[in-house]
Structures are given as structure tokens and as C-alpha cells.
Design a protein around this motif. Structure first.
Motif, PDB file in Angstrom:
ATOM      1  N   GLN A  84       1.264  -1.125   0.082  1.00 10.74           N
ATOM      2  CA  GLN A  84       0.076  -0.137  -0.871  1.00 10.74           C
ATOM      3  C   GLN A  84       0.845   0.886  -0.139  1.00 10.74           C
ATOM      4  OE1 GLN A  84      -3.373  -0.030  -0.358  1.00 10.74           O
ATOM      5  NE2 GLN A  84      -2.884   2.245  -1.119  1.00 10.74           N
ATOM      6  N   PHE A  85       1.757   1.091   0.960  1.00 14.27           N
ATOM      7  CA  PHE A  85       3.239   2.057   0.706  1.00 14.27           C
ATOM      8  C   PHE A  85       3.564   2.511  -0.953  1.00 14.27           C
ATOM      9  CE2 PHE A  85       4.332   1.609   5.604  1.00 14.27           C
ATOM     10  CZ  PHE A  85       3.739   2.774   5.595  1.00 14.27           C
ATOM     11  N   VAL A  86       3.678   1.717  -1.545  1.00  7.72           N
ATOM     12  CA  VAL A  86       4.655   1.849  -2.312  1.00  7.72           C
ATOM     13  C   VAL A  86       3.680   2.328  -3.724  1.00  7.72           C
ATOM     14  CG1 VAL A  86       5.313   0.114  -4.705  1.00  7.72           C
ATOM     15  CG2 VAL A  86       6.168  -0.294  -2.112  1.00  7.72           C
ATOM     16  N   LEU A  87       2.081   1.880  -3.921  1.00 11.07           N
ATOM     17  CA  LEU A  87       0.816   2.218  -4.294  1.00 11.07           C
ATOM     18  C   LEU A  87       0.723   3.299  -3.738  1.00 11.07           C
ATOM     19  CD1 LEU A  87      -1.885  -0.533  -3.939  1.00 11.07           C
ATOM     20  CD2 LEU A  87      -1.291  -0.016  -6.548  1.00 11.07           C
ATOM     21  N   SER A  88       0.974   4.396  -2.844  1.00  6.52           N
ATOM     22  CA  SER A  88       0.966   5.632  -2.932  1.00  6.52           C
ATOM     23  C   SER A  88       1.324   6.787  -3.209  1.00  6.52           C
ATOM     24  CB  SER A  88       0.158   5.365  -1.245  1.00  6.52           C
ATOM     25  OG  SER A  88       1.984   5.312  -0.436  1.00  6.52           O
ATOM     26  N   ARG A  89       3.386   6.366  -3.086  1.00  7.57           N
ATOM     27  CA  ARG A  89       3.671   6.313  -3.952  1.00  7.57           C
ATOM     28  C   ARG A  89       3.859   6.352  -5.533  1.00  7.57           C
ATOM     29  NH1 ARG A  89       4.480   7.028   1.034  1.00  7.57           N
ATOM     30  NH2 ARG A  89       6.099   7.755   2.158  1.00  7.57           N
ATOM     31  N   LEU A  90       3.456   5.672  -5.848  1.00  8.81           N
ATOM     32  CA  LEU A  90       3.399   5.673  -7.603  1.00  8.81           C
ATOM     33  C   LEU A  90       1.843   6.473  -7.548  1.00  8.81           C
ATOM     34  CD1 LEU A  90       4.077   1.364  -7.708  1.00  8.81           C
ATOM     35  CD2 LEU A  90       5.186   3.346  -8.507  1.00  8.81           C
ATOM     36  N   HIS A  91       1.007   6.244  -7.024  1.00 10.96           N
ATOM     37  CA  HIS A  91      -0.170   6.945  -7.645  1.00 10.96           C
ATOM     38  C   HIS A  91      -0.031   8.874  -7.429  1.00 10.96           C
ATOM     39  CE1 HIS A  91      -3.125   3.341  -5.799  1.00 10.96           C
ATOM     40  NE2 HIS A  91      -2.499   3.525  -7.232  1.00 10.96           N
ATOM     41  N   ALA A  92       1.151   8.775  -6.115  1.00 10.23           N
ATOM     42  CA  ALA A  92       1.083  10.233  -6.520  1.00 10.23           C
ATOM     43  C   ALA A  92       1.895  10.437  -7.353  1.00 10.23           C
ATOM     44  CB  ALA A  92       2.223  10.630  -5.126  1.00 10.23           C
ATOM     45  N   ALA A  93       2.944   9.853  -7.721  1.00  8.27           N
ATOM     46  CA  ALA A  93       3.144  10.469  -9.257  1.00  8.27           C
ATOM     47  C   ALA A  93       2.802   9.680 -10.614  1.00  8.27           C
ATOM     48  CB  ALA A  93       4.872   9.577  -8.972  1.00  8.27           C
ATOM     49  N   VAL A  95       0.672   7.036 -11.116  1.00  6.51           N
ATOM     50  CA  VAL A  95       1.478   5.902 -12.410  1.00  6.51           C
ATOM     51  C   VAL A  95       0.048   5.041 -12.019  1.00  6.51           C
ATOM     52  CG1 VAL A  95       2.993   3.785 -12.516  1.00  6.51           C
ATOM     53  CG2 VAL A  95       4.048   6.039 -12.062  1.00  6.51           C
ATOM     54  N   PRO A  96      -0.527   4.872 -13.099  1.00 10.63           N
ATOM     55  CA  PRO A  96      -2.526   4.274 -12.933  1.00 10.63           C
ATOM     56  C   PRO A  96      -1.567   2.482 -12.787  1.00 10.63           C
ATOM     57  CG  PRO A  96      -1.532   4.167 -15.024  1.00 10.63           C
ATOM     58  CD  PRO A  96      -0.032   4.734 -14.496  1.00 10.63           C
ATOM     59  N   ALA A  97      -0.468   2.087 -10.814  1.00 10.44           N
ATOM     60  CA  ALA A  97      -0.380   0.690 -10.555  1.00 10.44           C
ATOM     61  C   ALA A  97      -1.920   0.306  -9.960  1.00 10.44           C
ATOM     62  CB  ALA A  97       0.817   1.190  -9.005  1.00 10.44           C
ATOM     63  N   VAL A  98      -2.090  -1.057  -9.612  1.00  5.92           N
ATOM     64  CA  VAL A  98      -3.322  -1.676  -8.977  1.00  5.92           C
ATOM     65  C   VAL A  98      -2.284  -2.805  -8.991  1.00  5.92           C
ATOM     66  CG1 VAL A  98      -4.733  -1.077 -10.527  1.00  5.92           C
ATOM     67  CG2 VAL A  98      -3.855  -2.631 -11.679  1.00  5.92           C
ATOM     68  N   PRO A  99      -2.869  -3.016  -7.611  1.00  2.05           N
ATOM     69  CA  PRO A  99      -2.136  -4.888  -6.377  1.00  2.05           C
ATOM     70  C   PRO A  99      -2.733  -5.391  -7.033  1.00  2.05           C
ATOM     71  CG  PRO A  99      -4.517  -3.805  -5.396  1.00  2.05           C
ATOM     72  CD  PRO A  99      -4.178  -2.564  -6.467  1.00  2.05           C
ATOM     73  N   VAL A 100      -1.564  -6.420  -6.562  1.00  2.21           N
ATOM     74  CA  VAL A 100      -2.049  -7.572  -7.108  1.00  2.21           C
ATOM     75  C   VAL A 100      -0.945  -9.056  -6.164  1.00  2.21           C
ATOM     76  CG1 VAL A 100      -1.558  -9.901  -8.770  1.00  2.21           C
ATOM     77  CG2 VAL A 100      -2.109  -7.953  -9.437  1.00  2.21           C
ATOM     78  N   HIS A 101      -1.750  -9.726  -4.977  1.00  8.08           N
ATOM     79  CA  HIS A 101      -1.259  -9.912  -3.872  1.00  8.08           C
ATOM     80  C   HIS A 101      -1.178 -11.629  -4.394  1.00  8.08           C
ATOM     81  CE1 HIS A 101      -2.352  -6.368  -1.692  1.00  8.08           C
ATOM     82  NE2 HIS A 101      -3.629  -6.673  -2.208  1.00  8.08           N
ATOM     83  N   PRO A 102       0.329 -12.077  -4.387  1.00  2.00           N
ATOM     84  CA  PRO A 102       0.471 -13.436  -4.510  1.00  2.00           C
ATOM     85  C   PRO A 102      -0.117 -14.832  -3.659  1.00  2.00           C
ATOM     86  CG  PRO A 102       2.054 -12.464  -4.624  1.00  2.00           C
ATOM     87  CD  PRO A 102       1.647 -11.166  -4.281  1.00  2.00           C
ATOM     88  N   PHE A 103      -0.794 -14.322  -2.766  1.00  4.19           N
ATOM     89  CA  PHE A 103      -1.224 -14.520  -1.548  1.00  4.19           C
ATOM     90  C   PHE A 103      -2.958 -15.791  -2.135  1.00  4.19           C
ATOM     91  CE2 PHE A 103      -3.997 -16.912   2.182  1.00  4.19           C
ATOM     92  CZ  PHE A 103      -2.694 -16.969   2.631  1.00  4.19           C
ATOM     93  N   SER A 104      -3.502 -14.765  -2.693  1.00  7.72           N
ATOM     94  CA  SER A 104      -4.642 -15.285  -3.188  1.00  7.72           C
ATOM     95  C   SER A 104      -4.160 -16.160  -4.535  1.00  7.72           C
ATOM     96  CB  SER A 104      -5.121 -14.375  -2.919  1.00  7.72           C
ATOM     97  OG  SER A 104      -5.147 -14.009  -1.842  1.00  7.72           O
ATOM     98  N   ALA A 105      -2.681 -16.110  -5.406  1.00  8.79           N
ATOM     99  CA  ALA A 105      -3.313 -16.076  -6.398  1.00  8.79           C
ATOM    100  C   ALA A 105      -2.270 -17.521  -7.066  1.00  8.79           C
ATOM    101  CB  ALA A 105      -2.915 -14.729  -7.259  1.00  8.79           C
ATOM    102  N   ALA A 106      -1.908 -17.945  -6.101  1.00  8.15           N
ATOM    103  CA  ALA A 106      -0.645 -18.614  -6.642  1.00  8.15           C
ATOM    104  C   ALA A 106      -0.995 -19.720  -5.506  1.00  8.15           C
ATOM    105  CB  ALA A 106       1.118 -17.517  -5.868  1.00  8.15           C
ATOM    106  N   ALA A 107       0.351 -20.820  -5.633  1.00  8.37           N
ATOM    107  CA  ALA A 107      -0.155 -22.346  -5.261  1.00  8.37           C
ATOM    108  C   ALA A 107       1.621 -22.999  -5.360  1.00  8.37           C
ATOM    109  CB  ALA A 107      -0.985 -23.027  -4.890  1.00  8.37           C
ATOM    110  N   ARG A 108       1.998 -23.679  -4.258  1.00  8.23           N
ATOM    111  CA  ARG A 108       2.734 -24.700  -4.382  1.00  8.23           C
ATOM    112  C   ARG A 108       2.326 -26.014  -3.855  1.00  8.23           C
ATOM    113  NH1 ARG A 108       7.770 -21.635  -4.379  1.00  8.23           N
ATOM    114  NH2 ARG A 108       8.216 -20.069  -3.073  1.00  8.23           N
TER     115      ARG A 108
END
Length: 244
Positions: A84-93, A95-108
Motif C-alpha cells: 500500500q505504501f508503494v501504491l500510494s507513492r506510485l499514485h502520487a506520481a 502511475v496507474p498502478a493496481v495491486p495483485v496479492h500473490p497469496f490469493s493467486a499462487a500455490a506450491r
């Protein structure tokens, strides 16, 4: 043309102080990303003093997992906070950044092999967004939850998205030789095995050696460089050490 940029956790956080952001460094990187003319950019960031602190405290790694929900949420929660910190800095600049949280998108699976959903990332790129992923916990058959590093995400994404260029922004200006000089190019691991302190046959799981091994396996050219070279890399220029 897909470009993948990984921001090392030690670059954007104060590694020796738990959950402490390096706001100045992150803002400078966000500005460099905003100023770049890159059509399709994916950004990945490491854990730094956020995820690593909690993972070490609970003894979880890429191979050793935990099933304690409180511990799992501590690691995942810390990484979401940093994201969220990284997103906020990118948005302040702007940059149209959107989050993808790997915990809900990956598996071993039971052998530790990773599967990562990437259709949503590809669609985000098609729609003009900048997907922002991060090191995270990942459900692991037989282990509960283990650690998924930002470096592993980079290699998975590069393969799945057929990336044209891959860049890893580290605290060092490239892969260094015995005299701490940047090695301009690496085409085979044996060229730098002695410098990295491992044999060519060693199964390395962390550090610069692991980065070099993984990047050599990509079909895309990759670079390892310091924060000052992010602008050059995003402009399509050679930066730091070229690998492969």
C-alpha cells in the motif's frame, strides 16, 4: 513490449528497522517510473524490513512452512502494508498502478513447484494499468504456507508474459567482482561462481547467486542495477550487469 521491474526490499525500506519505509528512496523510484515511456510495465517489490522481519521471527522460509494463522497473517499483512505504501507513492506520481496479492493467486505443489495465475496481470496490462506484485506467503501442499520471494515472482511473470526485458533494482550497482567493480555481462554461471562464493554445481537458494542463476534461465535479457540506473533501464538502455 512487456518490461518487468523488481524493486528490492532493501532499496525501499530500512532493512535493519522492522517495518520502516525508506520514503525518500521510494518517492525517487516512483518519479523515475512515472517519467519512463514504457508501454507495458509490471512492477514487483520485495519484503525488506516488512515481510522478512515477520518471516524470520516465525521461522518460515521458501521451504519451511507454518500453519499458524496468526503468523501467516502477520507476514501477509506486513506485505500488504508495504504494498500500500508503494501504491500510494506510485499514485502520487500519477502511475496507474493496481495491486495483485500473490497469496490469493499462487500455490506450491508437494514438490515445491509454483503455479501462479497471470491472466489477470496480462489483462491489466492490456487495459493500461501497471500491475504491482510483491513477495508474499504462498499456500504449499504439505507445508501450510511458505515464502514466495519477489525474485521468484519475476521469473514466473517473465515466462508467463513473454517479457522482453527484466530489471532487478538492488542496493548494489550490479553484480560485483572481487574488487567490488561491476561485472558488465554474465553469460554463464561458471563465469562468476568463484566471485559469488559458490561452485557451479551448488544448489543456491538465496542471495545474488540465486538471482544470477534464475535470470540466466530466462529467455529474456535481464539486468541487475542500483537505484540510480532505474531511469536508464526503463529508457531501454543497458544498466548495471546484463545477464543472459
Amino acid at each position: 513490449m512487456v518490461t518487468i521491474l523488481k524493486l528490492g526490499g532493501s532499496v525501499i525500506t530500512e532493512k535493519d528497522r522492522p517495518e520502516t519505509l525508506d520514503g525518500e528512496a521510494l518517492a525517487a523510484l516512483a518519479d523515475a517510473i512515472a517519467a519512463a515511456d514504457v508501454d507495458e510495465l509490471v512492477v514487483v517489490h520485495g519484503g525488506g524490513s516488512f515481510g522478512h522481519h515477520h518471516a524470520a521471527e516465525r521461522g518460515v522460509s521458501a521451504s519451511d512452512g507454518i500453519r499458524d494463522v496468526e503468523g501467516i497473517m502477520a507476514v501477509h499483512g506486513a506485505m500488504k502494508t508495504l504494498n500500500q505504501f508503494v501504491l500510494s507513492r506510485l499514485h502520487a506520481a500519477d502511475v496507474p498502478a493496481v495491486p495483485v496479492h500473490p497469496f490469493s493467486a499462487a500455490a506450491r505443489d508437494g514438490d515445491g513447484d509454483l503455479s501462479l495465475m497471470t491472466d489477470q496481470v496480462a489483462t491489466m496490462l492490456d487495459e493500461g494499468f501497471v500491475p504491482l506484485l510483491h513477495g508474499d506467503g504462498v499456500v504449499h501442499a504439505g507445508e501450510g504456507v511458505t515464502v514466495l520471494s519477489g525474485d521468484e515472482l519475476v521469473t514466473e511473470l517473465a515466462t508467463a508474459l513473454d517479457a522482453d526485458r527484466v530489471g532487478l533494482c538492488s542496493t548494489v550497482p550490479g553484480v560485483l567482482d572481487a574488487d567490488d567493480e561491476v561485472i558488465p555481462r554474465i553469460d554463464a554461471f561458471g563465469e562468476v561462481a568463484d566471485v559469488l562464493g559458490v561452485s557451479d554445481s551448488t544448489d543456491v537458494t538465496g542471495g545474488m547467486a540465486a538471482k544470477v542463476r534464475e535470470l540466466l534461465d530466462l529467455g529474456s535479457p535481464a539486468c541487475v542495477f542500483g537505484p540510480d540506473d532505474v531511469k536508464s533501464f526503463l529508457a531501454g538502455e543497458e544498466a548495471g550487469t546484463r545477464i543472459g
